[in-house]
Enzyme design. Structure first.
Site, PDB file in Angstrom:
ATOM      1  N   HIS A 236       0.803  -1.213   0.000  1.00 40.98           N
ATOM      2  CA  HIS A 236       0.000   0.000   0.000  1.00 40.98           C
ATOM      3  C   HIS A 236       0.840   1.269   0.000  1.00 40.98           C
ATOM      4  O   HIS A 236       0.603   2.155  -0.811  1.00 40.98           O
ATOM      5  CB  HIS A 236      -1.084   0.057   1.066  1.00 40.98           C
ATOM      6  CG  HIS A 236      -2.035   1.171   0.730  1.00 40.98           C
ATOM      7  ND1 HIS A 236      -2.954   1.065  -0.286  1.00 40.98           N
ATOM      8  CD2 HIS A 236      -2.103   2.433   1.153  1.00 40.98           C
ATOM      9  CE1 HIS A 236      -3.569   2.207  -0.446  1.00 40.98           C
ATOM     10  NE2 HIS A 236      -3.071   3.063   0.409  1.00 40.98           N
ATOM     11  N   TYR A 240       1.667   5.306  -2.500  1.00 44.10           N
ATOM     12  CA  TYR A 240       2.031   6.703  -2.217  1.00 44.10           C
ATOM     13  C   TYR A 240       3.411   7.045  -2.735  1.00 44.10           C
ATOM     14  O   TYR A 240       3.716   8.209  -2.977  1.00 44.10           O
ATOM     15  CB  TYR A 240       1.839   6.998  -0.719  1.00 44.10           C
ATOM     16  CG  TYR A 240       0.366   6.991  -0.438  1.00 44.10           C
ATOM     17  CD1 TYR A 240      -0.400   8.103  -0.758  1.00 44.10           C
ATOM     18  CD2 TYR A 240      -0.276   5.846  -0.006  1.00 44.10           C
ATOM     19  CE1 TYR A 240      -1.772   8.072  -0.613  1.00 44.10           C
ATOM     20  CE2 TYR A 240      -1.646   5.808   0.144  1.00 44.10           C
ATOM     21  CZ  TYR A 240      -2.389   6.931  -0.159  1.00 44.10           C
ATOM     22  OH  TYR A 240      -3.740   6.903  -0.042  1.00 44.10           O
ATOM     23  N   HIS A 387     -10.150   1.201 -10.993  1.00 46.06           N
ATOM     24  CA  HIS A 387      -9.773   2.218 -10.001  1.00 46.06           C
ATOM     25  C   HIS A 387      -8.316   2.643 -10.172  1.00 46.06           C
ATOM     26  O   HIS A 387      -8.014   3.821 -10.294  1.00 46.06           O
ATOM     27  CB  HIS A 387     -10.006   1.667  -8.590  1.00 46.06           C
ATOM     28  CG  HIS A 387      -9.221   2.372  -7.536  1.00 46.06           C
ATOM     29  ND1 HIS A 387      -9.527   3.643  -7.106  1.00 46.06           N
ATOM     30  CD2 HIS A 387      -8.114   2.002  -6.837  1.00 46.06           C
ATOM     31  CE1 HIS A 387      -8.657   4.019  -6.183  1.00 46.06           C
ATOM     32  NE2 HIS A 387      -7.787   3.044  -6.004  1.00 46.06           N
ATOM     33  N   PHE A 388      -7.396   1.672 -10.209  1.00 46.93           N
ATOM     34  CA  PHE A 388      -5.994   2.120 -10.176  1.00 46.93           C
ATOM     35  C   PHE A 388      -5.476   2.581 -11.534  1.00 46.93           C
ATOM     36  O   PHE A 388      -4.415   3.184 -11.595  1.00 46.93           O
ATOM     37  CB  PHE A 388      -5.069   1.120  -9.473  1.00 46.93           C
ATOM     38  CG  PHE A 388      -4.897  -0.231 -10.096  1.00 46.93           C
ATOM     39  CD1 PHE A 388      -4.246  -0.367 -11.309  1.00 46.93           C
ATOM     40  CD2 PHE A 388      -5.337  -1.374  -9.436  1.00 46.93           C
ATOM     41  CE1 PHE A 388      -4.057  -1.616 -11.868  1.00 46.93           C
ATOM     42  CE2 PHE A 388      -5.154  -2.629  -9.993  1.00 46.93           C
ATOM     43  CZ  PHE A 388      -4.513  -2.740 -11.212  1.00 46.93           C
ATOM     44  N   HIS A 389      -6.249   2.336 -12.611  1.00 47.71           N
ATOM     45  CA  HIS A 389      -5.849   3.000 -13.856  1.00 47.71           C
ATOM     46  C   HIS A 389      -6.220   4.482 -13.823  1.00 47.71           C
ATOM     47  O   HIS A 389      -5.686   5.266 -14.601  1.00 47.71           O
ATOM     48  CB  HIS A 389      -6.449   2.293 -15.073  1.00 47.71           C
ATOM     49  CG  HIS A 389      -5.654   1.081 -15.490  1.00 47.71           C
ATOM     50  ND1 HIS A 389      -5.821  -0.149 -14.901  1.00 47.71           N
ATOM     51  CD2 HIS A 389      -4.646   0.930 -16.388  1.00 47.71           C
ATOM     52  CE1 HIS A 389      -4.953  -1.019 -15.437  1.00 47.71           C
ATOM     53  NE2 HIS A 389      -4.241  -0.383 -16.343  1.00 47.71           N
ATOM     54  N   ARG A 450     -10.914  -9.579 -12.452  1.00 44.87           N
ATOM     55  CA  ARG A 450      -9.672  -9.039 -12.978  1.00 44.87           C
ATOM     56  C   ARG A 450      -8.717 -10.212 -13.204  1.00 44.87           C
ATOM     57  O   ARG A 450      -9.035 -11.352 -12.891  1.00 44.87           O
ATOM     58  CB  ARG A 450      -9.076  -8.051 -11.979  1.00 44.87           C
ATOM     59  CG  ARG A 450      -8.648  -8.718 -10.689  1.00 44.87           C
ATOM     60  CD  ARG A 450      -8.175  -7.743  -9.624  1.00 44.87           C
ATOM     61  NE  ARG A 450      -6.869  -7.181  -9.942  1.00 44.87           N
ATOM     62  CZ  ARG A 450      -6.062  -6.629  -9.019  1.00 44.87           C
ATOM     63  NH1 ARG A 450      -6.427  -6.586  -7.755  1.00 44.87           N
ATOM     64  NH2 ARG A 450      -4.895  -6.123  -9.355  1.00 44.87           N
ATOM     65  N   ARG A 451      -7.539  -9.946 -13.731  1.00 44.81           N
ATOM     66  CA  ARG A 451      -6.445 -10.910 -13.822  1.00 44.81           C
ATOM     67  C   ARG A 451      -6.855 -12.208 -14.485  1.00 44.81           C
ATOM     68  O   ARG A 451      -6.508 -13.288 -14.006  1.00 44.81           O
ATOM     69  CB  ARG A 451      -5.919 -11.222 -12.422  1.00 44.81           C
ATOM     70  CG  ARG A 451      -5.331 -10.028 -11.734  1.00 44.81           C
ATOM     71  CD  ARG A 451      -4.721 -10.398 -10.410  1.00 44.81           C
ATOM     72  NE  ARG A 451      -3.597  -9.510 -10.139  1.00 44.81           N
ATOM     73  CZ  ARG A 451      -2.851  -9.578  -9.060  1.00 44.81           C
ATOM     74  NH1 ARG A 451      -3.070 -10.490  -8.167  1.00 44.81           N
ATOM     75  NH2 ARG A 451      -1.852  -8.742  -8.881  1.00 44.81           N
TER      76      ARG A 451
END
Lengths: 590, 167
Positions: A236, A240, A387-389, A450-451
């Site tokens: 995680h 950041y 989300h993370f794209h 996903r994946r």
């Protein structure tokens, strides 16, 4: 706009030619990773949607591993070390202490990347026993070749030494400037690295004590829940580690390209301190659905995660406020009319502003992920990459590309080959990602995982709540294609810039904040204090869960079955290696 | 430290939103009773599932008037039993484990979703409603055949459901 480009000021290259070379090398490494990552990205998009299948579905996971590792480790972190070297040297206004040391950590990072890449790409060649089809998360008992874990370890060591380089510069600067506030950019760099050192504890234990010895056949089995938890201890905060360089650019460069000044230096410091404190004790929120972790621990992770929203919400305010200030300096008026006065023709500005807009959307889908019980609906569905794209794939990646348009001329003394192409490039990325990510979020809500190489199953169909699967696939394909085109335009624009003649006076000095560092309480610069509190929070959040996992399953149990079976390779290596060393030692003793 | 008034308002609103999120999640977990995957099940030897009373024969068992337990093994690249058959309007508790690598277990499009980790037993309870068929997918990458790993949950009308053991 051209008057804004040629300011007549000396550039970073004029002032620090050796450092500019390091920064350029780090950025090129980053962009090579981006190019390869984009190639693997489009192969995946076309495969999943069954438009074009170049490889077998079994090889899809090799491609997915390469895409993930290249994008979120190589592209992002090489960019980080480049931009942070620039930021420290620029804001302290002094060269690095020893340029050979600087090249050493860069070299280690390149070596580590190449090792891991060889292991991953080995997955395409069936005849050799090298593969690392373990995806970015490398959850045991999935097993990679030792080169993969070794490469990762060397890469990480490179980043730690890079941090030490920046601390060394700061220390030398402090001796000559006693009592002065740490310049904002250097402060941001140092705080990021403190967070990184704390986060690295988790992955170092996972790789060095468990996974690498296991892949070499030295230990027979690992505790899959333990290595997974240690991964997320790092996994995680690494999020950041991608975001904080983007934040540094939003706080210190975006106000400049908007035509104004940063709203508040003290609050920028507060935001970074909050990241240091809260980035690590939240990793268990990736494990809400893991059996073997008590729901109480999950609740602690939830609480910390929700408070981690605060620094991002504060950033949203400051960034918009700084842009508005810039617009009003440029003559903008009205409640929203000032938006028109922003420099939309400047790709550096437009790229960063669009990245910020996407980050707001990504932030909202992130809040849903963070919600302990809503998460059950979306966990491991296509919603999550959706989300993370938006976050790392746009907020971070698009900011990096946009900032490159601003910084690159100052590193090369050459303008960007084509500003209109650059502007088209950032807009294409925005549109492409809007389509692709939207389709991913919707698909996730109906349960498409996903994946996976082929989200088409024999026994049942996914039923969209609106639209059709074909429409979602179309959005994915069009979005993915636009993104690939955008990546190609970005890299070719830089490559074409090489042939341009050098010009002088491309420097872009950064203005001070409206509310400067003197308004910030001194305690904000007390790095030891913040590190100590961050460590206490990590100990509070992780001691009991880790103790409980080890108590339940044992340090090296309860095993599972390694996949693919490569134990033979490790033990063969040991069989050869051990007699050799013994012979060598006994020979040496005689 | 000087903080602009607008920024103070923003800060307060942000805090209210954060506390609001925490409240709704807590409400869902306590009042609505959305149960979390937790650590209440003991660990298990993933290499000896064939000797385990629950997982040697993966199956559905009736344990109460309207209560059923499903012992499910997720392994490369199948779920057993397949299909999982239960009656409508009942309470079904799934116990899911793996003998090999990490898998996922999700009744597609629902929040019946868990990770399946070798050595651990995931326990999740669902209320079945209307009769129908649902796909079950492995939603964690588990090897080169991951994309074919699927199962089926069949919810029968109550009056048509019979346990095989009773026949």
């Amino acid at each position: 706009m051209s008057s804004a480009i040629e300011s007549g000021e000396p550039t970073f290259l004029d002032r620090f030619p050796q450092e500019a070379k390091v920064v350029r090398s780090a950025l090129w490494s980053s962009f090579i990773a981006l190019t390869l990552g984009a190639l693997f990205g489009i192969i995946q998009t076309l495969h999943r949607t069954d438009v074009l299948r170049v490889f077998s579905s079994g090889n899809y996971y090799t491609i997915l591993t390469a895409h993930g590792v290249l994008m979120v480790v190589s592209f992002t972190i090489f960019f980080l070390v480049g931009i942070y070297t620039w930021a420290v040297v620029r804001s302290l206004d002094r060269p690095v202490e020893d340029i050979r040391y600087t090249w050493t950590w860069y070299g280690l990072m390149v070596l580590g990347t190449l090792m891991a890449l060889v292991a991953i790409l080995g997955g395409f060649i069936d005849s050799i026993d090298i593969s690392a089809d373990v995806l970015f998360t490398f959850y045991a008992p999935l097993q990679a070749h030792p080169l993969f874990y070794g490469g990762l370890a060397i890469f990480l060591i490179g980043t730690w030494l890079a941090g030490a380089d920046w601390f060394r510069s700061w220390y030398a600067w402090k001796q000559e400037n006693p009592g002065e506030r740490i310049p904002l950019q250097t402060f941001m760099v140092l705080i990021t690295m403190l967070m990184w050192y704390i986060a690295s504890i988790g992955i170092t234990i996972a790789v060095v004590i468990f996974l690498l010895p296991w892949s070499l056949g030295i230990i027979d089995q690992v505790n899959p829940l333990l290595t997974r938890t240690l991964f997320w201890f790092w996994g995680h905060p690494v999020v950041y580690f991608w975001l904080m360089p983007a934040y540094l650019l939003w706080y210190t460069v975006l106000p400049k390209v908007s035509g104004g000044r940063l709203f508040s230096d003290p609050l920028a410091r507060v935001v970074f301190v909050l990241f240091l404190l809260l980035s690590t004790p939240v990793g268990i929120h990736h494990q809400y659905l893991d059996p073997g972790i008590a729901d109480g621990f999950k609740f602690i992770a939830l609480t910390n995660t929700m408070f981690l929203l605060l620094p991002s919400l504060l950033t949203a305010f400051t960034v918009v406020a700084s842009m508005e200030h810039g617009a009003r300096q440029r003559g903008g008026t009205g409640l929203l009319g000032w938006l028109r006065a922003l420099p939309w023709a400047n790709p550096a500005f437009t790229g960063m502003a669009l990245a910020g807009l996407m980050f707001a959307a990504g932030g909202f889908s992130g809040m849903i992920n963070a919600g302990l019980n809503i998460n059950y609906l979306v966990h491991n569905t296509l919603w999550v990459p959706g989300h993370f794209h938006l976050t790392v794939g746009t907020a971070v990646a698009l900011t990096f590309m946009a900032a490159t348009y601003w910084l690159w001329p100052q590193l090369t003394n050459k303008p960007i080959f084509s500003r209109p192409i650059a502007l088209a490039q950032v807009i294409l990325w925005f549109v492409g990602m809007a389509l692709m990510s939207n389709a991913m979020h919707v698909a996730g809500l109906i349960g498409i995982p996903r994946r996976t190489a082929e989200p088409q199953y024999d026994g049942f169909d996914f039923i969209p709540t609106f639209g059709s699967i074909a429409e979602l696939d179309l959005q994915l394909v069009v979005g993915g294609t636009l993104l690939t085109l955008s990546a190609i335009l970005f890299v070719s624009n830089l490559v074409l810039s090489i042939s341009l003649p050098k010009v002088s006076g491309l420097g872009q000095p950064l203005p001070p904040a409206l509310s400067g560092p003197d308004d910030a309480p001194k305690v904000l610069d007390n790095l030891k204090l913040w590190t100590a509190i961050a460590l206490v929070l990590v100990i509070l959040a992780y001691t009991l869960p880790l103790a409980s996992i080890v108590d339940r399953g044992g340090l090296f149990g309860p095993g599972g079955t390694p996949y693919p079976t490569m134990i033979e390779f490790g033990s063969t290596l040991l069989e050869i290696y051990t007699p050799l060393t013994t012979d060598w030692i006994s020979g040496w003793l005689q | 430290m000087h903080i602009h008034n607008y920024e103070k308002i923003w800060l307060v609103l942000a805090m209210i939103m954060i506390v609001g999120f925490l409240t709704t999640v807590t409400y869902g977990a306590t009042a609505v009773g959305i149960e979390m995957i937790s650590d209440e099940e003991d660990t298990i030897d993933p290499g000896a599932l064939d000797e385990d009373p629950r997982f040697a024969e993966p199956r559905v068992e009736q344990v109460g008037e309207n209560e059923y337990e499903a012992y499910v093994v997720a392994q490369q690249y199948i779920f057993s039993p397949d299909p999982i058959e239960v009656p409508a309007n009942s309470t079904v508790t799934f116990y899911v484990t793996s003998p090999d690598v990490i898998h996922g277990f999700q009744v597609a499009g629902t929040n019946a979703n868990t990770m399946v980790i070798p050595g651990e037993v995931a326990k999740l309870t669902v209320e079945t409603e209307e009769p129908g068929e649902h796909g079950i997918v492995c939603n964690e990458y588990c090897g080169s055949g991951h994309h074919v790993m699927e199962g089926k949950l069949i919810i029968h009308p109550e009056d048509e459901f019979e346990m095989e053991d009773d026949e």
